[in-house]
Write an enzyme that holds these catalytic residues in place. Structure first.
Site, mmCIF file in Angstrom:
data_model
loop_
_atom_site.group_PDB
_atom_site.id
_atom_site.type_symbol
_atom_site.label_atom_id
_atom_site.label_comp_id
_atom_site.label_asym_id
_atom_site.label_seq_id
_atom_site.Cartn_x
_atom_site.Cartn_y
_atom_site.Cartn_z
ATOM 1 C CE1 TYR A 26 -4.028 -2.001 0.495
ATOM 2 C CE2 TYR A 26 -2.588 -3.339 1.864
ATOM 3 C CZ TYR A 26 -3.765 -3.192 1.175
ATOM 4 O OH TYR A 26 -4.673 -4.206 1.147
ATOM 5 C CB CYS A 56 -7.608 -4.624 -5.840
ATOM 6 S SG CYS A 56 -9.063 -5.600 -6.206
ATOM 7 C CG HIS A 57 -5.485 -10.354 -6.595
ATOM 8 N ND1 HIS A 57 -6.253 -10.065 -7.705
ATOM 9 C CD2 HIS A 57 -4.392 -11.006 -7.030
ATOM 10 C CE1 HIS A 57 -5.627 -10.547 -8.773
ATOM 11 N NE2 HIS A 57 -4.491 -11.116 -8.400
ATOM 12 C CD GLU A 83 -1.986 -13.092 -9.988
ATOM 13 O OE1 GLU A 83 -1.175 -12.335 -9.433
ATOM 14 O OE2 GLU A 83 -3.057 -12.731 -10.452
#
Length: 89
Positions: A26, A56-57, A83
DNA sequence: CATTTGACGCCAA
DNA sequence: TTTGGCGCCAAAT
């Protein structure tokens, strides 16, 4: 290029540009958005963002923790593992 | 318009 | 190392 976009809009673009297998904190997103201290605002923006086109993950906490996810934190962890990003230390 | 809330981060104890 | 408290920003009430 992003200078004319608003904070929320910048965040959306930045998160959308996160490549697969890579994650940003963030704080990093906030810094790229132009406000390094807006880490809370990032969460606020992503929390209200329901656009599945935005990964957003891939945004996690600076502690390497998952953080939260509006679709379920467990799903978020699964996506990251899928991923290629592994957390654990 | 003023206050509170919330996917956070950093420092001091 | 873990916990509590403060700061910062945007959106919601």
């Amino acid at each position: 290029m992003f200078e004319k976009l608003d904070f929320t809009n910048k965040v959306h673009e930045i998160v959308r540009n996160i490549p697969k297998g890579n994650v940003l904190t963030y704080k990093q997103v906030a810094a790229k958005a132009g406000s390094p201290k807006a880490c809370r605002a990032i969460g606020s923006v992503l929390n209200k963002n329901y656009n599945l086109e935005i990964p957003c993950h891939r945004v996690i906490r600076s502690d390497n923790s998952l953080g939260g996810y509006n679709r379920g934190s467990e799903n978020k962890r699964r996506l990251l593992e899928q991923e290629g990003y592994e957390f654990k230390d």
